[in-house]
Design a protein around this motif. Structure first.
Motif, PDB file in Angstrom:
ATOM      1  N   HIS A 273       0.788  -1.277  -0.074  1.00 58.56           N
ATOM      2  CA  HIS A 273       0.096  -0.043   0.101  1.00 58.56           C
ATOM      3  C   HIS A 273       0.825   1.368   0.023  1.00 58.56           C
ATOM      4  O   HIS A 273       0.138   2.237  -0.183  1.00 58.56           O
ATOM      5  N   HIS A 274       2.165   1.143   0.250  1.00 58.48           N
ATOM      6  CA  HIS A 274       2.994   2.414   0.457  1.00 58.48           C
ATOM      7  C   HIS A 274       4.329   2.444  -0.207  1.00 58.48           C
ATOM      8  O   HIS A 274       5.204   3.025   0.050  1.00 58.48           O
ATOM      9  N   TYR A 275       4.410   1.365  -1.237  1.00 64.75           N
ATOM     10  CA  TYR A 275       5.377   1.355  -1.969  1.00 64.75           C
ATOM     11  C   TYR A 275       5.979   2.590  -2.771  1.00 64.75           C
ATOM     12  O   TYR A 275       7.206   2.875  -3.077  1.00 64.75           O
ATOM     13  N   ALA A 276       5.006   3.562  -3.206  1.00 62.88           N
ATOM     14  CA  ALA A 276       5.408   4.790  -3.820  1.00 62.88           C
ATOM     15  C   ALA A 276       6.009   5.708  -2.757  1.00 62.88           C
ATOM     16  O   ALA A 276       6.304   6.825  -3.393  1.00 62.88           O
ATOM     17  N   GLU A 277       5.910   5.455  -1.554  1.00 63.27           N
ATOM     18  CA  GLU A 277       6.244   6.575  -0.525  1.00 63.27           C
ATOM     19  C   GLU A 277       7.655   6.279  -0.280  1.00 63.27           C
ATOM     20  O   GLU A 277       8.139   5.001  -0.324  1.00 63.27           O
ATOM     21  N   PRO A 278       8.422   7.114   0.382  1.00 67.09           N
ATOM     22  CA  PRO A 278       9.746   6.720   1.097  1.00 67.09           C
ATOM     23  C   PRO A 278       9.598   5.679   2.213  1.00 67.09           C
ATOM     24  O   PRO A 278       8.678   5.997   3.047  1.00 67.09           O
ATOM     25  N   LEU A 279      10.391   4.689   2.105  1.00 65.05           N
ATOM     26  CA  LEU A 279      10.053   3.821   3.329  1.00 65.05           C
ATOM     27  C   LEU A 279      11.457   3.531   3.875  1.00 65.05           C
ATOM     28  O   LEU A 279      12.568   3.290   3.115  1.00 65.05           O
ATOM     29  N   SER A 280      11.696   3.163   4.883  1.00 65.67           N
ATOM     30  CA  SER A 280      12.899   2.894   5.643  1.00 65.67           C
ATOM     31  C   SER A 280      12.689   1.456   6.436  1.00 65.67           C
ATOM     32  O   SER A 280      11.624   1.301   6.815  1.00 65.67           O
ATOM     33  N   ILE A 281      13.756   1.043   6.889  1.00 72.61           N
ATOM     34  CA  ILE A 281      13.990  -0.218   7.703  1.00 72.61           C
ATOM     35  C   ILE A 281      13.417   0.178   9.101  1.00 72.61           C
ATOM     36  O   ILE A 281      12.572  -0.470   9.481  1.00 72.61           O
ATOM     37  N   ALA A 282      13.462   1.362   9.632  1.00 73.46           N
ATOM     38  CA  ALA A 282      12.799   1.821  10.976  1.00 73.46           C
ATOM     39  C   ALA A 282      11.247   1.734  10.539  1.00 73.46           C
ATOM     40  O   ALA A 282      10.659   1.332  11.708  1.00 73.46           O
ATOM     41  N   ASP A 283      10.707   2.233   9.583  1.00 74.77           N
ATOM     42  CA  ASP A 283       9.192   2.277   9.285  1.00 74.77           C
ATOM     43  C   ASP A 283       8.666   0.655   9.321  1.00 74.77           C
ATOM     44  O   ASP A 283       7.706   0.241   9.931  1.00 74.77           O
ATOM     45  N   LEU A 284       9.513  -0.217   8.752  1.00 74.18           N
ATOM     46  CA  LEU A 284       9.148  -1.598   8.508  1.00 74.18           C
ATOM     47  C   LEU A 284       9.279  -2.281  10.074  1.00 74.18           C
ATOM     48  O   LEU A 284       8.368  -3.286  10.340  1.00 74.18           O
ATOM     49  N   ALA A 285      10.345  -2.127  10.571  1.00 75.78           N
ATOM     50  CA  ALA A 285      10.430  -2.835  11.746  1.00 75.78           C
ATOM     51  C   ALA A 285       9.544  -2.436  12.841  1.00 75.78           C
ATOM     52  O   ALA A 285       9.137  -3.195  13.941  1.00 75.78           O
ATOM     53  N   SER A 286       9.178  -0.985  13.012  1.00 67.19           N
ATOM     54  CA  SER A 286       8.037  -0.870  13.767  1.00 67.19           C
ATOM     55  C   SER A 286       6.746  -1.521  13.703  1.00 67.19           C
ATOM     56  O   SER A 286       6.156  -1.836  14.718  1.00 67.19           O
ATOM     57  N   ILE A 287       6.261  -2.150  12.564  1.00 69.20           N
ATOM     58  CA  ILE A 287       5.270  -2.683  12.299  1.00 69.20           C
ATOM     59  C   ILE A 287       5.150  -4.092  13.115  1.00 69.20           C
ATOM     60  O   ILE A 287       4.325  -4.388  13.702  1.00 69.20           O
ATOM     61  N   CYS A 288       6.514  -4.538  12.945  1.00 69.71           N
ATOM     62  CA  CYS A 288       6.697  -5.872  13.814  1.00 69.71           C
ATOM     63  C   CYS A 288       7.035  -5.757  15.292  1.00 69.71           C
ATOM     64  O   CYS A 288       7.297  -6.707  15.989  1.00 69.71           O
ATOM     65  N   CYS A 289       7.424  -4.413  15.713  1.00 70.37           N
ATOM     66  CA  CYS A 289       7.990  -4.148  17.440  1.00 70.37           C
ATOM     67  C   CYS A 289       9.156  -4.962  17.302  1.00 70.37           C
ATOM     68  O   CYS A 289       9.458  -5.303  18.441  1.00 70.37           O
ATOM     69  N   PHE A 290      10.079  -4.984  16.321  1.00 68.81           N
ATOM     70  CA  PHE A 290      11.213  -5.308  16.283  1.00 68.81           C
ATOM     71  C   PHE A 290      12.155  -4.315  16.278  1.00 68.81           C
ATOM     72  O   PHE A 290      11.939  -3.180  15.638  1.00 68.81           O
ATOM     73  N   SER A 291      13.429  -4.640  16.779  1.00 67.15           N
ATOM     74  CA  SER A 291      14.438  -3.611  16.412  1.00 67.15           C
ATOM     75  C   SER A 291      14.850  -3.766  14.896  1.00 67.15           C
ATOM     76  O   SER A 291      14.527  -4.607  14.293  1.00 67.15           O
ATOM     77  N   GLU A 292      15.517  -2.693  14.533  1.00 64.49           N
ATOM     78  CA  GLU A 292      16.135  -2.543  13.145  1.00 64.49           C
ATOM     79  C   GLU A 292      16.798  -3.908  12.572  1.00 64.49           C
ATOM     80  O   GLU A 292      16.663  -4.452  11.678  1.00 64.49           O
ATOM     81  N   TYR A 293      17.973  -4.271  13.599  1.00 65.80           N
ATOM     82  CA  TYR A 293      18.812  -5.287  13.379  1.00 65.80           C
ATOM     83  C   TYR A 293      18.034  -6.657  13.255  1.00 65.80           C
ATOM     84  O   TYR A 293      18.120  -7.450  12.347  1.00 65.80           O
ATOM     85  N   HIS A 294      17.061  -6.681  14.287  1.00 71.32           N
ATOM     86  CA  HIS A 294      16.315  -7.991  14.256  1.00 71.32           C
ATOM     87  C   HIS A 294      15.407  -8.048  13.242  1.00 71.32           C
ATOM     88  O   HIS A 294      15.228  -9.269  12.678  1.00 71.32           O
TER      89      HIS A 294
END
Length: 294
Positions: A201-222
């Motif tokens: 739904h958001h591929y056209a927007e700027p996306l970062s690892i931090a954005d995606l990690a927050s969805i899983c409640c994971f650290s960026e490394y994890h």
């Protein structure tokens, strides 16, 4: 009519018609287009690998499949395909809604078998190889299904329905109860689905690892290790591939401006878009347009 799945995000596709919710797809995967990215949908699918080999990843587990193997994927199950690039992998798939088989009915077949299968309370064997006890019968069902679908003889819809019910009856003795599967695996599947849906739904927007990690409640490394483990590529590689596939779809739909396509798919640098498009599809956007317009 058989429809190519190689560039489609299947969860967006309409499979068949309201009164006959079944559609045949032919998938061709090669070095130019080596994968069907992870996706899920409300329908089940029954596939035969007709050429080459591939790896299916179903509910985060890899399964090797070769020419002649049969694959059954129930509804709502996360799956992807990564092909061996030589030779070309070809498959024939029948995608169908379980309501076509009577899942919505208030009878014992729906309550005891169809609904639990659709809700992942019963887990079937996903890959049916030649040595499996039901392989011969399942292959016969697939061959008859294919012949009926393409000949469209009188009553073919009814005969196809009976064949799919026969297939499910064949699978039932080999199904496992949901309790046999790890709660952790189910949890990871849910998290991965949420991330993939967000990207869709958001591929056209700027996306970062931090954005995606927050969805899983994971650290960026994890999160980076989690995504790479189950998807076989980094999250940013996946996002780039989704953007390129969306760009190819726009060109197939008649878009002409590479600049407009690149911007609408999340690429802010035109030369970078051209370079990555050529790397993925083996040709520039302009050559791609000319090929599809021939």
């Amino acid at each position: 009519m058989a429809i190519s799945l190689s560039l489609d995000q299947k969860e967006k596709a309409k499979h068949g018609e309201q009164l006959f919710p079944l559609q045949c797809y032919v998938t061709n995967l090669s070095a130019t287009c080596p994968a069907v990215t992870a996706h899920w949908h409300d329908e089940a699918e029954f596939t035969m690998i007709t050429n080459g080999g591939c790896t299916y990843q179903i509910q985060l587990c890899p399964y090797s499949a070769d020419a002649g193997d049969l694959i059954f994927v129930p509804p709502l199950v996360l799956h992807s395909i990564h092909a061996d690039t030589d030779p070309v992998m070809t498959s024939e798939t029948y995608v169908f809604h379980m309501n076509y088989l009577g899942m919505g009915n208030a009878d014992i077949c729906a309550v005891k078998y169809l609904a639990p299968l659709a809700m992942q309370k019963l887990i079937p064997p996903y890959i049916i190889k030649k040595e499996h006890p039901i392989y011969g019968d399942a292959l016969s069902i697939f061959q008859r299904l294919s012949q009926l679908y393409h000949s469209k003889s009188i009553g073919y819809e009814l005969k196809i329905k009976s064949l799919l019910l026969e297939l499910i009856a064949l699978l039932l003795p080999f199904c496992q109860e949901d309790s046999a599967f790890s709660q952790l695996s189910n949890e990871h599947t849910s998290k991965l689905k949420a991330v993939l849906e967000f990207i869709e739904h958001h591929y056209a927007e700027p996306l970062s690892i931090a954005d995606l990690a927050s969805i899983c409640c994971f650290s960026e490394y994890h999160f980076m290790r989690f995504f790479k483990k189950y998807m076989g590529e980094s999250a940013m590689e996946y996002v780039r591939n989704i953007r390129l596939e969306k760009a190819a779809e726009l060109f197939e739909q008649g878009a002409e401006s590479s600049l407009e396509v690149s911007l609408s798919c999340g690429f802010n640098n035109l030369s970078y878009f051209h370079r990555e498009f050529k790397k993925k599809y083996g040709m520039t956007p302009g050559t791609f347009q000319r090929k599809i317009n021939i």
